[in-house]
Structure formats: C-alpha cells, structure tokens
Write an enzyme that holds these catalytic residues in place. Structure first.
Site, PDB file in Angstrom:
ATOM      1  N   HIS A  77      40.179  -4.101 -16.949  1.00 28.88           N
ATOM      2  CA  HIS A  77      39.134  -3.727 -15.979  1.00 28.88           C
ATOM      3  C   HIS A  77      38.888  -2.213 -16.019  1.00 28.88           C
ATOM      4  O   HIS A  77      37.747  -1.760 -15.962  1.00 28.88           O
ATOM      5  CB  HIS A  77      39.556  -4.091 -14.545  1.00 28.88           C
TER       6      HIS A  77
ATOM      7  N   LYS B  51      39.346 -18.690  -3.989  1.00 30.62           N
ATOM      8  CA  LYS B  51      40.136 -18.389  -5.192  1.00 30.62           C
ATOM      9  C   LYS B  51      41.627 -18.250  -4.906  1.00 30.62           C
ATOM     10  O   LYS B  51      42.414 -18.090  -5.830  1.00 30.62           O
ATOM     11  CB  LYS B  51      39.605 -17.121  -5.853  1.00 30.62           C
TER      12      LYS B  51
ATOM     13  N   ARG C 134      35.642 -10.613 -22.868  1.00 25.89           N
ATOM     14  CA  ARG C 134      36.866 -10.491 -23.651  1.00 25.89           C
ATOM     15  C   ARG C 134      36.704 -11.162 -25.004  1.00 25.89           C
ATOM     16  O   ARG C 134      36.906 -10.572 -26.042  1.00 25.89           O
ATOM     17  CB  ARG C 134      38.053 -11.119 -22.912  1.00 25.89           C
TER      18      ARG C 134
ATOM     19  N   SER D 128      44.101 -10.966 -15.281  1.00 26.46           N
ATOM     20  CA  SER D 128      44.941 -10.817 -14.090  1.00 26.46           C
ATOM     21  C   SER D 128      45.903 -12.004 -13.978  1.00 26.46           C
ATOM     22  O   SER D 128      47.066 -11.831 -13.600  1.00 26.46           O
ATOM     23  CB  SER D 128      44.073 -10.763 -12.837  1.00 26.46           C
TER      24      SER D 128
HETATM   25  P1  ADP Z   1      36.305 -12.938 -11.947  1.00 25.22           P
HETATM   26  O1  ADP Z   1      35.295 -11.948 -11.455  1.00 25.22           O
HETATM   27  O2  ADP Z   1      35.720 -13.874 -12.963  1.00 25.22           O
HETATM   28  O3  ADP Z   1      37.100 -13.573 -10.881  1.00 25.22           O
HETATM   29  P2  ADP Z   1      38.050 -10.783 -12.823  1.00 25.22           P
HETATM   30  O4  ADP Z   1      38.132 -10.129 -11.514  1.00 25.22           O
HETATM   31  O5  ADP Z   1      39.347 -10.963 -13.538  1.00 25.22           O
HETATM   32  O6  ADP Z   1      37.379 -12.178 -12.836  1.00 25.22           O
HETATM   33  O7  ADP Z   1      37.117  -9.960 -13.784  1.00 25.22           O
HETATM   34  C1  ADP Z   1      35.954  -9.293 -13.401  1.00 25.22           C
HETATM   35  C2  ADP Z   1      35.150  -8.971 -14.646  1.00 25.22           C
HETATM   36  O8  ADP Z   1      35.931  -8.220 -15.559  1.00 25.22           O
HETATM   37  C3  ADP Z   1      34.676 -10.192 -15.432  1.00 25.22           C
HETATM   38  O9  ADP Z   1      33.420  -9.875 -15.993  1.00 25.22           O
HETATM   39  C4  ADP Z   1      35.704 -10.337 -16.518  1.00 25.22           C
HETATM   40  O10 ADP Z   1      35.170 -10.983 -17.669  1.00 25.22           O
HETATM   41  C5  ADP Z   1      36.012  -8.891 -16.811  1.00 25.22           C
HETATM   42  N1  ADP Z   1      37.351  -8.712 -17.375  1.00 25.22           N
HETATM   43  C6  ADP Z   1      38.534  -9.103 -16.889  1.00 25.22           C
HETATM   44  N2  ADP Z   1      39.547  -8.766 -17.706  1.00 25.22           N
HETATM   45  C7  ADP Z   1      38.966  -8.142 -18.758  1.00 25.22           C
HETATM   46  C8  ADP Z   1      39.465  -7.570 -19.966  1.00 25.22           C
HETATM   47  N3  ADP Z   1      40.747  -7.591 -20.268  1.00 25.22           N
HETATM   48  N4  ADP Z   1      38.563  -7.042 -20.809  1.00 25.22           N
HETATM   49  C9  ADP Z   1      37.230  -7.066 -20.532  1.00 25.22           C
HETATM   50  N5  ADP Z   1      36.709  -7.571 -19.430  1.00 25.22           N
HETATM   51  C10 ADP Z   1      37.563  -8.111 -18.542  1.00 25.22           C
END
Ligand code: ADP
Length: 159
Positions: free
Chosen positions: A17, A41, A90, A128
């Site tokens: 992130h 969630k 990713r 995460s």
């Molecule tokens: P969500 O919003 O789907 O519950 P997250 O909070 O984990 O998921 O992720 C928020 C955003 O960051 C999403 O667009 C996710 O694809 C992206 N993201 C999460 N981890 C990574 C990573 N390692 N590399 C690139 N983008 C990521």
C-alpha cells in the site's frame, strides 16, 4: 487541483500500500488515503487504529491526508471533489475484480476515473491477509510492514 482518493480496507497497511501511496502522491496535487468503514469485512483493526497506522506511514508526504468513510466510494469522491480513484494491481488475479468494481463505479458516477497503479515487484505478492496469517503463526513480517504495524499486530495476537 487534482485530488485523488485511495480507498481500501488497509487492515493493516503494508509496504505494498505504501508503495502505491508514494506513486499516487506524485501524480496528484492532493491524495486522500481513506479507510472504508465496512463492518461486513470483520476487520482485525478498528477504523481508528487503521487510520493512525496510515498516518504514521505518510508522515513524510506533504500532499497526503488520511481519513475514513462509510457508504459508496463514489459518493465520498463526489463530496471530496476528487478526480481520480486510485487502486493497486498486484497480479492478473486482481484484474477481474478491480475491473468490475471500476465499471460499476463509473456507471454510478462517471466524473471520477479509476487509475490503476502497479507496485514494485517486491510487493506484488503482498496482502494484508497474508501478513495476518504469517504473524498469527509466529512468522517474521518485518519485510512486509513497518515496525510499528508489526508491534500492533503482535499485540492483537497476544490477546
Ligand atoms: P480492499 O480495498 O480490496 O479491501 P486492501 O485494503 O488490501 O483491499 O487494498 C486496497 C487497494 O490496494 C486495492 O486496490 C488493492 O488491490 C491494493 N493493494 C493491496 N496490496 C497491494 C500490493 N501489495 N500491491 C499493490 N496494490 C495493493
């Protein structure tokens, strides 16, 4: 002024992130990283805990703010006068879900464009949920999250 919103669960924030935040901050005048308050969630960290961890991670950036929101992301973008919504990709596995989400958001409100950014390959496998699994079984997550996030994770799982 080009305002970007980077919405997500961030439960907790990882180096993946943070890498996206760094890239997004360069292409926006103001970037708002926003924690989605979605109890469906079943998150490990409260919204406040997640906001506080992100605030520490973005201390060095002067055009990044951290907030939380409830409800539709497009309504939030409208309220903040944002031009873009930032999402990270990713691998191809993220693509179909993200495409569906972006097209749905566009159908709801077409004045915000979704911008997809790619992380550094080092973080391309990082999520995460994987971090939570590793720490739960006593593994080392220092390559995946900042030290203060690791400490908060350990605190949660020691209870
Ligand atoms: P969500 O919003 O789907 O519950 P997250 O909070 O984990 O998921 O992720 C928020 C955003 O960051 C999403 O667009 C996710 O694809 C992206 N993201 C999460 N981890 C990574 C990573 N390692 N590399 C690139 N983008 C990521």
């Amino acid at each position: 002024m080009k305002i970007g919103i980077y919405p997500g669960s961030f439960d907790p924030i990882t180096y993946g992130h943070i890498d996206i935040i760094e890239r997004a901050a360069k292409i926006t005048d103001k970037l708002i990283v926003s924690v989605l308050n979605n109890s469906a969630k079943n998150p490990l960290f409260s919204v406040n805990e997640r906001v506080e961890m992100i605030k520490k991670a973005v201390e060095g950036f002067d055009n990044v703010e951290v907030e939380s929101f409830e409800g539709l992301t497009v309504d939030y973008c409208k309220a903040k006068k944002a031009s873009f919504m930032i999402r990270g990709l990713r691998a191809v596995t993220d693509f179909e879900y993200e495409l569906q989400l972006a097209q749905t958001n566009r159908a709801l409100y077409d004045k915000v464009d979704t911008v997809f950014l790619l992380t550094n390959l080092n973080y391309a496998y990082l999520s995460s949920s994987a971090v939570k699994q590793v720490i739960k079984y006593g593994g080392d997550v220092s390559k995946f999250v900042p030290q203060y996030v690791e400490a908060k994770l350990k605190e949660k799982y020691s209870k």
